[in-house]
Scaffold this active site. Structure first.
Site, PDB file in Angstrom:
ATOM      1  N   LYS A  16      17.470 -41.956 -10.080  1.00 47.08           N
ATOM      2  CA  LYS A  16      16.512 -43.089 -10.342  1.00 47.08           C
ATOM      3  C   LYS A  16      16.071 -43.177 -11.762  1.00 47.08           C
ATOM      4  O   LYS A  16      15.343 -41.963 -12.142  1.00 47.08           O
ATOM      5  CB  LYS A  16      15.415 -43.177  -9.160  1.00 47.08           C
TER       6      LYS A  16
ATOM      7  N   CYS B 276       3.532 -45.257  -4.487  1.00 41.31           N
ATOM      8  CA  CYS B 276       3.089 -45.875  -5.371  1.00 41.31           C
ATOM      9  C   CYS B 276       2.429 -47.460  -4.856  1.00 41.31           C
ATOM     10  O   CYS B 276       1.631 -47.802  -5.589  1.00 41.31           O
ATOM     11  CB  CYS B 276       4.042 -46.265  -6.464  1.00 41.31           C
TER      12      CYS B 276
ATOM     13  N   TYR C   7      18.337 -58.340  -3.174  1.00 38.40           N
ATOM     14  CA  TYR C   7      17.570 -59.478  -2.806  1.00 38.40           C
ATOM     15  C   TYR C   7      18.317 -60.610  -2.281  1.00 38.40           C
ATOM     16  O   TYR C   7      17.860 -61.487  -1.785  1.00 38.40           O
ATOM     17  CB  TYR C   7      16.548 -59.806  -3.747  1.00 38.40           C
TER      18      TYR C   7
ATOM     19  N   CYS D 193       3.183 -42.374  -8.045  1.00 32.78           N
ATOM     20  CA  CYS D 193       4.135 -42.085  -6.849  1.00 32.78           C
ATOM     21  C   CYS D 193       3.451 -40.954  -6.028  1.00 32.78           C
ATOM     22  O   CYS D 193       4.170 -40.576  -5.132  1.00 32.78           O
ATOM     23  CB  CYS D 193       5.503 -41.885  -6.937  1.00 32.78           C
TER      24      CYS D 193
ATOM     25  N   ARG E 146       7.308 -54.679  -9.361  1.00 32.66           N
ATOM     26  CA  ARG E 146       5.898 -54.023  -9.468  1.00 32.66           C
ATOM     27  C   ARG E 146       4.979 -55.127  -9.273  1.00 32.66           C
ATOM     28  O   ARG E 146       3.817 -54.966  -8.653  1.00 32.66           O
ATOM     29  CB  ARG E 146       5.428 -53.253 -10.498  1.00 32.66           C
TER      30      ARG E 146
ATOM     31  N   CYS F  32       7.410 -43.806  -0.477  1.00 34.19           N
ATOM     32  CA  CYS F  32       6.953 -43.641  -1.738  1.00 34.19           C
ATOM     33  C   CYS F  32       5.310 -43.835  -1.676  1.00 34.19           C
ATOM     34  O   CYS F  32       4.917 -44.623  -0.811  1.00 34.19           O
ATOM     35  CB  CYS F  32       7.570 -44.570  -2.777  1.00 34.19           C
TER      36      CYS F  32
ATOM     37  N   GLU G 258      20.921 -33.935 -10.257  1.00 36.83           N
ATOM     38  CA  GLU G 258      19.959 -34.687  -9.378  1.00 36.83           C
ATOM     39  C   GLU G 258      20.723 -35.077  -7.866  1.00 36.83           C
ATOM     40  O   GLU G 258      20.117 -34.647  -6.910  1.00 36.83           O
ATOM     41  CB  GLU G 258      19.306 -35.979  -9.783  1.00 36.83           C
TER      42      GLU G 258
ATOM     43  N   LYS H  40      19.930 -45.801  -8.971  1.00 37.62           N
ATOM     44  CA  LYS H  40      19.118 -47.084  -9.332  1.00 37.62           C
ATOM     45  C   LYS H  40      18.683 -46.916 -10.604  1.00 37.62           C
ATOM     46  O   LYS H  40      18.156 -45.896 -11.083  1.00 37.62           O
ATOM     47  CB  LYS H  40      17.977 -47.123  -8.208  1.00 37.62           C
TER      48      LYS H  40
ATOM     49  N   ARG I  56       6.068 -44.073 -15.460  1.00 37.93           N
ATOM     50  CA  ARG I  56       6.657 -43.285 -14.727  1.00 37.93           C
ATOM     51  C   ARG I  56       7.791 -41.987 -15.104  1.00 37.93           C
ATOM     52  O   ARG I  56       8.659 -41.442 -14.577  1.00 37.93           O
ATOM     53  CB  ARG I  56       7.130 -43.854 -13.430  1.00 37.93           C
TER      54      ARG I  56
ATOM     55  N   SER J 275      15.095 -55.633  -8.584  1.00 43.01           N
ATOM     56  CA  SER J 275      14.419 -56.722  -8.980  1.00 43.01           C
ATOM     57  C   SER J 275      14.657 -57.531 -10.269  1.00 43.01           C
ATOM     58  O   SER J 275      14.864 -58.566 -10.308  1.00 43.01           O
ATOM     59  CB  SER J 275      12.820 -56.481  -8.673  1.00 43.01           C
TER      60      SER J 275
HETATM   61  C1  PBG Z   1       8.983 -47.473  -5.294  1.00 44.86           C
HETATM   62  C2  PBG Z   1      10.055 -48.140  -5.679  1.00 44.86           C
HETATM   63  C3  PBG Z   1      10.309 -48.921  -6.562  1.00 44.86           C
HETATM   64  C4  PBG Z   1      11.520 -49.641  -6.456  1.00 44.86           C
HETATM   65  C5  PBG Z   1      11.943 -49.392  -5.288  1.00 44.86           C
HETATM   66  N1  PBG Z   1      10.774 -48.250  -4.765  1.00 44.86           N
HETATM   67  C6  PBG Z   1       9.494 -49.151  -8.130  1.00 44.86           C
HETATM   68  C7  PBG Z   1       9.288 -48.385  -9.165  1.00 44.86           C
HETATM   69  O1  PBG Z   1       9.630 -47.110  -8.979  1.00 44.86           O
HETATM   70  O2  PBG Z   1       8.462 -48.170  -9.865  1.00 44.86           O
HETATM   71  C8  PBG Z   1      12.096 -50.694  -7.428  1.00 44.86           C
HETATM   72  C9  PBG Z   1      13.042 -51.663  -6.761  1.00 44.86           C
HETATM   73  C10 PBG Z   1      13.102 -53.047  -7.603  1.00 44.86           C
HETATM   74  O3  PBG Z   1      12.912 -53.212  -8.806  1.00 44.86           O
HETATM   75  O4  PBG Z   1      14.002 -53.927  -7.258  1.00 44.86           O
HETATM   76  N2  PBG Z   1       8.854 -46.079  -6.119  1.00 44.86           N
END
Ligand code: PBG
Length: 331
Positions: A200, A122, A318, A130, A210, A120, A238, A253, A222, A279
């Protein structure tokens, strides 16, 4: 004449009985550990909103990868935070950048750990979106879909050359799976696996990530490319598009507010399904545990079990190293 009373509790009476009728078990190989790589040596920058997680220089990323493998974890996914960002995210495909360097170093030190690289832009763009920005017909700033595709492909090829077993696009541009697959194949990386963040959602649960990746968009959000949390049929669409473009693994996700989506995607495709326990989901449990409000071990294993029971074959979390140790203790 009456039937004997049904007594499901018979099967729950002892630990041994419960273990022989248990339907879902977490194994260390179900878990993929995310790692945040930065440049330097001996540098550890803890992420305040994710207790226990840090940005690590490559030498320390290697140490974490080793510890995960020793606990039984079989895979990890790398994210990079570059020293400098620009409008195009050019640091994403730097062969000397933290991700490529970490891929080579981990492959060397822990050769049987399956390694994925998140694809990605970003983390690499100075505006935090992104892909590169453009204006649409109405003058709104948007991520330029078709200009982003070759950049993602370039990053994916760089990670493949550095030793990634899996590349995992997380940008949500249309057509990126096909573009990346083609670029990998043209560069001889036909064995490199494509794990698509196919489904996603635009989620509030990415907040702590982030902070970790310093990738909060400077302006806007986003929602113009990530999915609306209300939609399930769109998730099927998708996923099927990415299957058609050559994805090998399909990801959903986040995980917890989307267990129905995981189970729907499980039935939509026969490809392995991954789920990202993101996260914010991690930090909620950590915060509650630190306050003494919940028991961390049981809560984490219960969450992971729920995600697997919903249909995930692989869970990005994690807590991977801790959870792998905890399930080994239970066994
Ligand atoms: C990158 C990306 C993100 C996450 C994984 N790859 C963040 C986003 O889309 O803003 C999130 C992972 C997480 O929150 O643990 N695009």
């Amino acid at each position: 004449m009456s039937f004997p009373q049904s007594r499901p509790r018979r099967l729950r009476r002892t630990a041994a009985l419960r273990s022989i009728v248990r339907e879902t078990r977490i194994e260390p190989s179900d878990l993929m550990l995310p790692l945040f790589a930065i440049s330097g040596k001996g540098v550890k920058k803890p992420i305040p909103s994710m207790p226990g997680v840090a940005q690590l220089s490559v030498d320390l990323v290697v140490a974490e990868a080793k510890a995960a493998r020793e606990a039984g974890v079989r895979s990890a996914i790398l994210f990079g935070i570059p020293d400098a960002k620009d409008a195009q995210g050019t640091a994403a495909w730097d062969p000397q950048g933290p991700v490529c360097t970490a891929l080579r170093a981990i492959k060397d030190a822990v050769p049987d750990l399956v390694l994925a690289a998140d694809v990605c832009l970003c983390e690499y763009t100075d505006h935090g979106h992104c892909g590169p920005l453009a204006r649409d017909a109405q003058g709104h700033v948007v991520v330029a879909n078709d200009q982003t595709l070759p950049l993602l492909a370039r990053a994916a090829v760089a990670y493949a050359k550095a030793g990634a077993d899996i590349v995992a696009p997380s940008d949500m541009m249309d057509g990126r799976v096909g573009a990346i697959r083609r670029a990998l194949d043209e560069n001889g990386a036909t064995d490199v696996i494509l794990m698509s963040y196919a489904v996603k959602y635009a989620s509030a649960f990415y907040g702590p990530f982030r902070d970790a990746a310093q990738s909060t968009p400077k302006e806007g959000d986003r929602r113009g490319y990530q999915m609306d949390p209300s939609n399930l049929r769109e998730a099927r669409r998708e996923a099927l598009l990415d299957v058609g473009e050559g994805a090998d693994l399909i990801m959903v996700k986040p995980a917890l507010a989307y267990l129905d989506v995981i189970s729907e995607i499980r039935r939509t495709t026969d490809l392995p399904v991954a789920a990202y326990n993101v996260s914010g989901e991690y930090s909620m449990l950590k915060a509650a545990a630190q306050n003494g409000w919940i028991e961390e071990r049981r809560a984490v294993l219960e969450v992971l079990t729920g995600i697997k029971r919903a249909g995930a074959d692989l869970i990005l979390t994690y807590s991977a190293t801790d959870a792998a140790k905890w399930v080994a203790d239970l066994a």
